[in-house]
Scaffold this motif. Structure first.
Motif, PDB file in Angstrom:
ATOM      1  N   ASN A 188       0.832  -1.222   0.000  1.00 29.45           N
ATOM      2  CA  ASN A 188       0.000   0.000   0.000  1.00 29.45           C
ATOM      3  C   ASN A 188       0.861   1.263   0.000  1.00 29.45           C
ATOM      4  O   ASN A 188       0.585   2.227  -0.711  1.00 29.45           O
ATOM      5  CB  ASN A 188      -0.934   0.003   1.209  1.00 29.45           C
ATOM      6  CG  ASN A 188      -1.970  -1.110   1.111  1.00 29.45           C
ATOM      7  OD1 ASN A 188      -2.326  -1.547   0.009  1.00 29.45           O
ATOM      8  ND2 ASN A 188      -2.456  -1.570   2.260  1.00 29.45           N
ATOM      9  N   TYR A 189       1.912   1.235   0.809  1.00 28.07           N
ATOM     10  CA  TYR A 189       2.798   2.398   0.882  1.00 28.07           C
ATOM     11  C   TYR A 189       3.508   2.634  -0.451  1.00 28.07           C
ATOM     12  O   TYR A 189       3.661   3.765  -0.913  1.00 28.07           O
ATOM     13  CB  TYR A 189       3.814   2.182   1.999  1.00 28.07           C
ATOM     14  CG  TYR A 189       4.785   3.333   2.185  1.00 28.07           C
ATOM     15  CD1 TYR A 189       4.353   4.540   2.743  1.00 28.07           C
ATOM     16  CD2 TYR A 189       6.107   3.202   1.801  1.00 28.07           C
ATOM     17  CE1 TYR A 189       5.242   5.591   2.907  1.00 28.07           C
ATOM     18  CE2 TYR A 189       7.001   4.243   1.952  1.00 28.07           C
ATOM     19  CZ  TYR A 189       6.563   5.442   2.517  1.00 28.07           C
ATOM     20  OH  TYR A 189       7.454   6.478   2.667  1.00 28.07           O
ATOM     21  N   HIS A 190       3.897   1.519  -1.101  1.00 33.36           N
ATOM     22  CA  HIS A 190       4.567   1.642  -2.392  1.00 33.36           C
ATOM     23  C   HIS A 190       3.642   2.243  -3.433  1.00 33.36           C
ATOM     24  O   HIS A 190       4.028   3.099  -4.216  1.00 33.36           O
ATOM     25  CB  HIS A 190       5.051   0.260  -2.819  1.00 33.36           C
ATOM     26  CG  HIS A 190       5.728   0.250  -4.150  1.00 33.36           C
ATOM     27  ND1 HIS A 190       6.969   0.843  -4.359  1.00 33.36           N
ATOM     28  CD2 HIS A 190       5.341  -0.278  -5.347  1.00 33.36           C
ATOM     29  CE1 HIS A 190       7.339   0.683  -5.611  1.00 33.36           C
ATOM     30  NE2 HIS A 190       6.350  -0.006  -6.243  1.00 33.36           N
ATOM     31  N   HIS A 191       2.343   1.764  -3.397  1.00 33.60           N
ATOM     32  CA  HIS A 191       1.370   2.312  -4.349  1.00 33.60           C
ATOM     33  C   HIS A 191       1.120   3.792  -4.077  1.00 33.60           C
ATOM     34  O   HIS A 191       0.959   4.594  -4.998  1.00 33.60           O
ATOM     35  CB  HIS A 191       0.059   1.541  -4.278  1.00 33.60           C
ATOM     36  CG  HIS A 191       0.158   0.153  -4.855  1.00 33.60           C
ATOM     37  ND1 HIS A 191       0.662  -0.100  -6.116  1.00 33.60           N
ATOM     38  CD2 HIS A 191      -0.155  -1.060  -4.329  1.00 33.60           C
ATOM     39  CE1 HIS A 191       0.641  -1.395  -6.357  1.00 33.60           C
ATOM     40  NE2 HIS A 191       0.154  -2.002  -5.264  1.00 33.60           N
ATOM     41  N   GLN A 192       1.083   4.166  -2.813  1.00 32.85           N
ATOM     42  CA  GLN A 192       0.890   5.581  -2.481  1.00 32.85           C
ATOM     43  C   GLN A 192       2.047   6.426  -2.999  1.00 32.85           C
ATOM     44  O   GLN A 192       1.848   7.519  -3.519  1.00 32.85           O
ATOM     45  CB  GLN A 192       0.752   5.746  -0.963  1.00 32.85           C
ATOM     46  CG  GLN A 192      -0.564   5.200  -0.416  1.00 32.85           C
ATOM     47  CD  GLN A 192      -0.639   5.331   1.081  1.00 32.85           C
ATOM     48  OE1 GLN A 192       0.304   5.836   1.703  1.00 32.85           O
ATOM     49  NE2 GLN A 192      -1.758   4.886   1.666  1.00 32.85           N
ATOM     50  N   GLN A 193       3.258   5.847  -2.827  1.00 36.43           N
ATOM     51  CA  GLN A 193       4.417   6.585  -3.336  1.00 36.43           C
ATOM     52  C   GLN A 193       4.350   6.717  -4.850  1.00 36.43           C
ATOM     53  O   GLN A 193       4.633   7.773  -5.396  1.00 36.43           O
ATOM     54  CB  GLN A 193       5.714   5.869  -2.933  1.00 36.43           C
ATOM     55  CG  GLN A 193       6.058   6.014  -1.464  1.00 36.43           C
ATOM     56  CD  GLN A 193       7.379   5.352  -1.142  1.00 36.43           C
ATOM     57  OE1 GLN A 193       7.807   4.478  -1.876  1.00 36.43           O
ATOM     58  NE2 GLN A 193       7.993   5.779  -0.062  1.00 36.43           N
ATOM     59  N   PRO A 226       0.601  12.091   2.362  1.00 35.60           N
ATOM     60  CA  PRO A 226       1.858  12.611   2.921  1.00 35.60           C
ATOM     61  C   PRO A 226       2.905  12.838   1.834  1.00 35.60           C
ATOM     62  O   PRO A 226       2.916  12.162   0.802  1.00 35.60           O
ATOM     63  CB  PRO A 226       2.290  11.506   3.892  1.00 35.60           C
ATOM     64  CG  PRO A 226       1.621  10.270   3.389  1.00 35.60           C
ATOM     65  CD  PRO A 226       0.314  10.712   2.806  1.00 35.60           C
ATOM     66  N   CYS A 227       3.748  13.767   2.092  1.00 32.68           N
ATOM     67  CA  CYS A 227       4.767  14.131   1.106  1.00 32.68           C
ATOM     68  C   CYS A 227       5.787  13.013   0.989  1.00 32.68           C
ATOM     69  O   CYS A 227       6.298  12.495   1.977  1.00 32.68           O
ATOM     70  CB  CYS A 227       5.475  15.422   1.522  1.00 32.68           C
ATOM     71  SG  CYS A 227       6.650  16.007   0.264  1.00 32.68           S
ATOM     72  N   THR A 228       6.080  12.621  -0.245  1.00 33.93           N
ATOM     73  CA  THR A 228       7.020  11.518  -0.503  1.00 33.93           C
ATOM     74  C   THR A 228       8.247  11.991  -1.257  1.00 33.93           C
ATOM     75  O   THR A 228       9.072  11.163  -1.651  1.00 33.93           O
ATOM     76  CB  THR A 228       6.311  10.412  -1.293  1.00 33.93           C
ATOM     77  OG1 THR A 228       5.837  10.937  -2.530  1.00 33.93           O
ATOM     78  CG2 THR A 228       5.138   9.825  -0.510  1.00 33.93           C
ATOM     79  N   VAL A 229       8.369  13.281  -1.482  1.00 35.85           N
ATOM     80  CA  VAL A 229       9.537  13.795  -2.226  1.00 35.85           C
ATOM     81  C   VAL A 229      10.757  13.691  -1.321  1.00 35.85           C
ATOM     82  O   VAL A 229      10.734  14.111  -0.170  1.00 35.85           O
ATOM     83  CB  VAL A 229       9.296  15.255  -2.660  1.00 35.85           C
ATOM     84  CG1 VAL A 229      10.538  15.811  -3.347  1.00 35.85           C
ATOM     85  CG2 VAL A 229       8.089  15.334  -3.581  1.00 35.85           C
ATOM     86  N   GLY A 238      10.315  15.488   2.235  1.00 39.01           N
ATOM     87  CA  GLY A 238       9.598  16.720   2.562  1.00 39.01           C
ATOM     88  C   GLY A 238      10.085  17.954   1.814  1.00 39.01           C
ATOM     89  O   GLY A 238       9.457  19.008   1.890  1.00 39.01           O
ATOM     90  N   HIS A 239      11.186  17.862   1.089  1.00 33.79           N
ATOM     91  CA  HIS A 239      11.651  19.007   0.294  1.00 33.79           C
ATOM     92  C   HIS A 239      12.491  18.499  -0.866  1.00 33.79           C
ATOM     93  O   HIS A 239      12.992  17.371  -0.855  1.00 33.79           O
ATOM     94  CB  HIS A 239      12.475  19.967   1.156  1.00 33.79           C
ATOM     95  CG  HIS A 239      13.725  19.349   1.700  1.00 33.79           C
ATOM     96  ND1 HIS A 239      13.731  18.623   2.892  1.00 33.79           N
ATOM     97  CD2 HIS A 239      15.005  19.325   1.201  1.00 33.79           C
ATOM     98  CE1 HIS A 239      14.961  18.191   3.116  1.00 33.79           C
ATOM     99  NE2 HIS A 239      15.762  18.616   2.087  1.00 33.79           N
ATOM    100  N   GLN A 240      12.616  19.392  -1.849  1.00 33.63           N
ATOM    101  CA  GLN A 240      13.411  19.063  -3.006  1.00 33.63           C
ATOM    102  C   GLN A 240      14.874  19.387  -2.756  1.00 33.63           C
ATOM    103  O   GLN A 240      15.236  20.085  -1.809  1.00 33.63           O
ATOM    104  CB  GLN A 240      12.908  19.834  -4.239  1.00 33.63           C
ATOM    105  CG  GLN A 240      11.426  19.566  -4.564  1.00 33.63           C
ATOM    106  CD  GLN A 240      10.977  20.312  -5.802  1.00 33.63           C
ATOM    107  OE1 GLN A 240      11.726  20.393  -6.786  1.00 33.63           O
ATOM    108  NE2 GLN A 240       9.772  20.881  -5.738  1.00 33.63           N
ATOM    109  N   THR A 241      15.725  18.842  -3.646  1.00 33.57           N
ATOM    110  CA  THR A 241      17.171  19.045  -3.481  1.00 33.57           C
ATOM    111  C   THR A 241      17.543  20.519  -3.578  1.00 33.57           C
ATOM    112  O   THR A 241      18.414  21.014  -2.839  1.00 33.57           O
ATOM    113  CB  THR A 241      17.932  18.232  -4.537  1.00 33.57           C
ATOM    114  OG1 THR A 241      17.521  16.838  -4.424  1.00 33.57           O
ATOM    115  CG2 THR A 241      19.430  18.318  -4.339  1.00 33.57           C
TER     116      THR A 241
END
Length: 246
Positions: A188-193, A226-229, A238-241
């Protein structure tokens, strides 16, 4: 016959016969019948008490084991000593058949023998048949006992095997349940990602996004959940590079 019989007497019996015969003379003694001689011998050496004992032995005489020869020999001896118990041929055959084993007694009676010799031959023939069949019956009984033991062993083990199998299956299911639950959570977590990444990709590829997904304040992208970045610099979510402070 009388001369031969009295000539075999020895010791006290010979002395008794000489004392009986001398007063009578040889001619008169030779006229003594065989029945009379047996009566004289019985009265002298077989008192009534001993005759009663022998009559009881004759009445209770029976075959021991499968050997008829000792029985026939003893039966003939007792019937000679106890003539009153078998006064005729019918009583003689009745006493002989009464002492036979039950397995052949009925067959000998059904054959209707006319003499003791005939009854003896029939009894020997039937007993030989029983002796020949006995090893075969013992072999069959032995095989039957082995089969019964095997069946009993299999029946006793069946419930245990079934219980053991059920216990093993339950244990396996219990052991696998947490793993299955963890695997389902991971999936489920993988699909959410994957869903979040697809939405993020769409948002990046479409400037001026007007879709239904809200803007994330952490990564400044549009997605749900939830943020997956993940930052490629500090590897935090939670943030980009490009927005990494470290």
């Amino acid at each position: 016959m009388l001369t031969f019989a009295t000539g075999t007497l020895t010791d006290d019996a010979l002395s008794w016969w000489n004392a009986y015969a001398q007063p009578m003379g040889i001619e008169q003694v030779n006229q003594t019948t065989w029945t009379e001689l047996k009566r004289l011998l019985t009265n002298k050496y077989c008192p009534r008490t001993e005759i009663i004992k022998m009559e009881d032995k004759l009445y209770n005489l029976s075959v021991k084991g499968n050997d008829l020869k000792p029985y026939v020999r003893r039966f003939q001896e007792l019937t000679t000593l106890c003539p009153n118990m078998v006064p005729n041929n019918e009583k003689l055959l009745e006493a002989f058949i009464r002492g036979l084993p039950r397995s052949i007694e009925g067959n000998v009676t059904a054959s209707k023998p006319q003499t003791l010799e005939e009854a003896t031959n029939i009894a020997h023939r039937l007993m030989d048949q029983i002796i020949k069949r006995k090893p075969v019956q013992e072999t069959n009984n032995h095989k039957r006992k082995i089969d019964d033991r095997r069946n009993t062993t299999n029946n006793n083990n069946y419930p245990n095997d079934r219980n053991n199998n059920s216990h093993s299956n339950n244990q396996i299911n219990k052991n696998n349940y947490p793993n299955n639950r963890n695997n389902n959570n991971r999936n489920n977590y993988h699909h959410q990602q994957q869903n979040g990444r697809q939405e993020i990709f769409k948002a990046n590829g479409n400037r001026g996004y007007n879709g239904p997904h809200p803007l994330c304040r952490k990564c400044t992208l549009h997605h749900t959940g939830p943020c997956t970045v993940r930052c490629q610099n500090c590897h935090k979510v939670g943030h980009q590079t490009r927005n990494c402070r470290s």
